[in-house]
Motif scaffolding. Structure first.
Motif, short mmCIF file in Angstrom:
data_model
loop_
_atom_site.label_atom_id
_atom_site.label_comp_id
_atom_site.label_asym_id
_atom_site.label_seq_id
_atom_site.Cartn_x
_atom_site.Cartn_y
_atom_site.Cartn_z
N SER A 38 0.86 -1.18 0.00
CA SER A 38 0.00 0.00 0.00
C SER A 38 0.90 1.23 0.00
CB SER A 38 -0.89 0.01 1.24
OG SER A 38 -1.82 -1.05 1.17
N PHE A 39 0.45 2.28 -0.65
CA PHE A 39 1.30 3.47 -0.71
C PHE A 39 0.48 4.74 -0.84
CE2 PHE A 39 0.84 2.28 -5.22
CZ PHE A 39 0.51 3.49 -5.79
N ARG A 40 1.11 5.85 -0.47
CA ARG A 40 0.64 7.20 -0.79
C ARG A 40 1.67 7.81 -1.70
NH1 ARG A 40 0.86 12.73 0.26
NH2 ARG A 40 -1.13 13.74 0.61
N PHE A 41 1.23 8.36 -2.81
CA PHE A 41 2.14 9.02 -3.76
C PHE A 41 1.61 10.41 -4.06
CE2 PHE A 41 3.03 10.52 -8.01
CZ PHE A 41 4.39 10.35 -8.12
N GLN A 42 2.48 11.38 -3.96
CA GLN A 42 2.14 12.72 -4.45
C GLN A 42 3.44 13.42 -4.84
OE1 GLN A 42 0.20 15.48 -1.68
NE2 GLN A 42 -0.97 16.32 -3.38
N ASN A 43 3.47 13.94 -6.04
CA ASN A 43 4.66 14.67 -6.51
C ASN A 43 4.17 15.95 -7.18
OD1 ASN A 43 6.84 15.73 -7.96
ND2 ASN A 43 7.80 13.72 -8.10
N PRO A 44 4.26 17.07 -6.45
CA PRO A 44 3.64 18.31 -6.95
C PRO A 44 4.49 19.15 -7.89
CG PRO A 44 4.52 18.65 -4.76
CD PRO A 44 4.81 17.22 -5.11
N THR A 45 5.72 18.71 -8.19
CA THR A 45 6.63 19.53 -9.00
C THR A 45 6.06 19.81 -10.40
OG1 THR A 45 8.55 18.61 -7.85
CG2 THR A 45 8.96 19.70 -9.96
N ALA A 46 6.11 21.08 -10.80
CA ALA A 46 5.79 21.44 -12.19
C ALA A 46 7.06 21.30 -13.00
CB ALA A 46 5.26 22.87 -12.26
N LEU A 47 7.01 20.39 -13.98
CA LEU A 47 8.20 20.04 -14.75
C LEU A 47 8.12 20.70 -16.13
CD1 LEU A 47 10.65 18.05 -14.55
CD2 LEU A 47 9.19 16.35 -15.65
N GLN A 87 2.46 18.64 -14.68
CA GLN A 87 2.25 18.73 -13.23
C GLN A 87 0.99 17.94 -12.90
OE1 GLN A 87 1.56 22.65 -11.45
NE2 GLN A 87 2.65 21.98 -9.61
N ASN A 88 1.10 17.03 -11.97
CA ASN A 88 -0.05 16.25 -11.54
C ASN A 88 -0.07 16.22 -10.01
OD1 ASN A 88 -1.88 14.23 -10.75
ND2 ASN A 88 -1.63 13.16 -12.70
N PRO A 89 -0.91 17.05 -9.41
CA PRO A 89 -0.85 17.23 -7.95
C PRO A 89 -1.65 16.22 -7.13
CG PRO A 89 -2.45 18.73 -8.89
CD PRO A 89 -1.88 17.96 -10.04
N THR A 90 -2.32 15.27 -7.78
CA THR A 90 -3.20 14.36 -7.03
C THR A 90 -2.42 13.51 -6.01
OG1 THR A 90 -4.69 14.19 -8.92
CG2 THR A 90 -4.86 12.46 -7.24
N ALA A 91 -2.93 13.46 -4.79
CA ALA A 91 -2.39 12.53 -3.78
C ALA A 91 -3.09 11.19 -3.97
CB ALA A 91 -2.64 13.06 -2.38
N LEU A 92 -2.28 10.18 -4.30
CA LEU A 92 -2.82 8.87 -4.65
C LEU A 92 -2.62 7.91 -3.49
CD1 LEU A 92 -3.92 7.40 -7.23
CD2 LEU A 92 -1.56 6.75 -7.70
N TYR A 93 -3.73 7.31 -3.03
CA TYR A 93 -3.66 6.29 -1.97
C TYR A 93 -4.03 4.95 -2.58
CZ TYR A 93 -3.65 9.95 1.65
OH TYR A 93 -3.33 11.01 2.43
N TYR A 94 -3.10 4.00 -2.54
CA TYR A 94 -3.36 2.68 -3.12
C TYR A 94 -3.32 1.59 -2.07
CZ TYR A 94 -4.05 2.33 -8.13
OH TYR A 94 -4.62 2.32 -9.37
N GLU A 126 -8.10 13.45 5.02
CA GLU A 126 -8.04 14.13 3.72
C GLU A 126 -9.30 14.98 3.50
OE1 GLU A 126 -5.96 14.73 1.44
OE2 GLU A 126 -4.33 13.29 1.67
N ALA A 180 -7.93 16.25 -5.71
CA ALA A 180 -6.96 16.56 -4.66
C ALA A 180 -6.42 15.26 -4.07
CB ALA A 180 -7.62 17.40 -3.57
N ASN A 187 -2.58 9.05 -16.43
CA ASN A 187 -2.25 10.13 -15.49
C ASN A 187 -1.13 11.02 -16.03
OD1 ASN A 187 0.00 8.57 -15.13
ND2 ASN A 187 -0.39 8.05 -13.00
#
Lengths: 388, 388
Positions: free
Chosen positions: A3-12, B7-14, B26, B172, B254
């Motif tokens: 299980s994981f939480r992923f978020q990467n907000p950087t504008a590339l 840029q993809n700001p979504t916080a993903l919970y898996y 959240e 979000a 995504n």
């Protein structure tokens, strides 16, 4: 997968012309006072410094400067940056350089907002409580620091090299223009390739079960590096080749190919001990260690190595055992490093036996290292000895 | 590759257990008044509705409800949602469902903050000016809407099905628990797989040059779908299989595997015309159209199809021409669709010749469609005719 939480907000921002078009708008979102962090002067020689300063000046930005960040960035330099940010009311740190400059800037960003010594965060004795906003202009394809929250700092007094970071230290934006890597010398280009490949290997060799998509995604990055690196090294002015390497370096460590996977990271831990004592290039140290680590851990999961042989190096599996394929994979990895002129033994950096024991002890001082296979001090020592 | 901004700001919970652990925190980041959007009642039957309502109630959240979102979500439903958000001062929209529920919620989120008719945004006559925050709990692996900013809405009065979105409509946060897809019926599971594969194909067949990493990344997703879909369809209660499909659907759309690549999207444009008139499942329409589109466009770049044959379907290239390999790739795609029980002809939905001309005309009414190969009305008509 885990299980994981992923978020990467950087504008590339990727590609030529993006800095000219969008840098001013991105910077001034955060304010009008900037700390410009950079390294040894290469950006002054290749014109990037003048370009960026011109854009900032025309946007009405006040620029303070922290030049001279070292290849293995030092804690003393971080302290200098924190002082400037606090004294001058800096709104945004703009890192112009490679991973060292960006890592140093992340430490400054966290340290400025931390009520204590920022080194505590790297020692795991403190947690970041915030960070100044950070933007980057990348000049070296290697660490992926432009799109992740981590960084490595060296404390030269204690001879410690430690990684750290926080959710606050993702760059708000990063500009990646391959043209800014044209002047990177051949050896640095090679070290960068060794670094991005090492990150991919750290992900690939993991103990997590049921990760078919992650395996394919990581293989995608490894394959692209292996198929394109030699040409990139031999053609430093080729836009597409530089772009491919830059993009591989970003994708190798922005978290997108390894979600829910517990990477290994033993080779990184060992390399940090090497360069904490000998100040050798990080990528060079990794290139030396990885094949020897692979020999040592292969029996933990030979199928993983066999997959590397067939899926990445296209070895014909007909009539071969899993063990044979696994050994061929490691041989192919060695051949790849040799093909781009990477170092292969510690002797290439004049490193002998004198500090192996100490480095092995230091590598496991917090806990045993490695997740694909757990390594105690004796294991580390054996791998270091085989790398001599 | 093309220059790009990503840029993809979504916080993903898996993974399982994430909703129980993190949903309340959240949601309450955004406020205490929530619009819960969902579909035809499956979440009430499988217990998810009660679980979510319990968590929200214990967190002190006031919940308004918009049930009954249609499989191809309708503009009239969007209007209902906007009214509730405006009248009740909703802080956050929580979409619990598949792509239709999430797409509908995105339209509500944009529409609530738009000073005009939200349909204008989908008609490209207006631009979103903001959006209410949106969170999702995914119950169907298909569209990838849980981690992108786009969505498709059907205007039943004008028989138009249009895609739209904005940088404001990234969720979000999104909770993806494979267990919430155990009760998805077999046909919906198949349609979902067809949809995620279609997204991967739309990326893969593009005219952009010098994209070696993107090609490998897209092949990674296609390979994982092809290698795991049949087992997932046959084992609806298998956690790992459901997880793999869910994760493929997220990664297929995504934006992470196709940065700097101009996708094709002709099949999606054609399918929207099909389901705007016949209200057929989106994934089913795509499965019918893709092999016929492939036959029609193959000569534009047979090497791309040959790569699909060798890299994804592991066809032995020895002694075969590029054209032979390309044809074998399309045959393998047909075999894959057949293996999971996807529809293969328009006749499978009792669709005859009667509206082909009108659909072809509608498909290109804004401009010709497709970037791998540009299609005019006559091209679309031929592809539709071959799909009968």
């Amino acid at each position: 997968m885990n299980s994981f939480r992923f978020q990467n907000p950087t504008a590339l921002y990727y590609g030529k012309g993006q800095i000219e078009e969008y840098l001013a708008a991105e910077v001034t979102k955060f304010g009008k006072t900037v700390l410009l962090v950079y390294g040894g002067g290469s950006i002054q020689r290749n014109g990037l410094y003048d370009k960026v300063m011109g854009i900032l000046r025309r946007a009405g930005v006040t620029v303070h400067e922290l030049p001279g960040v070292e290849p293995n960035p030092r804690l003393t330099t971080v302290y200098k940056g924190i002082d400037i940010c606090r004294n001058e009311g800096v709104d945004l740190i703009l890192a112009v350089g490679g991973g060292s400059v960006i890592d140093c800037s992340k430490a400054i960003a966290m340290g400025t907002k931390y009520d204590g010594d920022v080194w505590e965060i790297y020692e795991r004795r403190g947690t970041a409580t915030g960070a100044l906003p950070l933007g980057t202009i990348l000049t070296l394809a290697a660490t992926g620091s432009e799109m992740n929250s981590g960084g490595v700092i060296t404390n030269w007094e204690t001879k410690e090299k430690l990684g750290g970071g926080s959710p606050y230290t993702f760059p708000a934006f990063s500009f990646c223009d391959p043209e800014n890597t044209y002047t990177v010398p051949k050896d640095q280009t090679v070290y960068g390739i060794c670094d991005m490949l090492a990150h991919s290997f750290e992900h690939y060799f993991h103990p997590t079960e049921h990760t078919p998509l992650q395996q394919h995604l990581i293989e995608a990055v490894i394959s692209t590096i292996v198929e394109n690196a030699k040409f990139a090294v031999d053609h430093p002015d080729d836009y597409n080749a530089r772009e491919t390497m830059m993009y591989c370096s970003t994708m190798a460590l922005n978290g997108m190919i390894n979600m829910g996977v517990q990477g290994d990271w033993a080779c990184h831990a060992m390399e940090h001990e090497l360069s904490a004592i000998y100040d050798i290039p990080h990528g060079g140290g990794l290139a030396i260690l990885f094949p020897h680590w692979m020999d040592y851990v292969m029996n933990t999961n030979p199928e993983r190595f066999a997959n590397l042989a067939t899926r990445v190096f296209h070895v014909d599996s007909a009539g071969k055992s899993v063990e044979e394929l696994a050994k061929m994979a490691i041989e192919k990895v060695r051949e790849f490093y040799a093909s781009i002129g990477a170092p292969q033994r510690l002797a290439d950096y004049d490193i002998g036996r004198e500090n192996l024991e100490r480095m092995a002890e230091q590598a496991v001082r917090f806990r045993p290292i490695g997740n694909f296979k757990t390594l105690e001090k004796d294991d580390v020592l054996k791998i270091l000895q085989s790398s001599l």
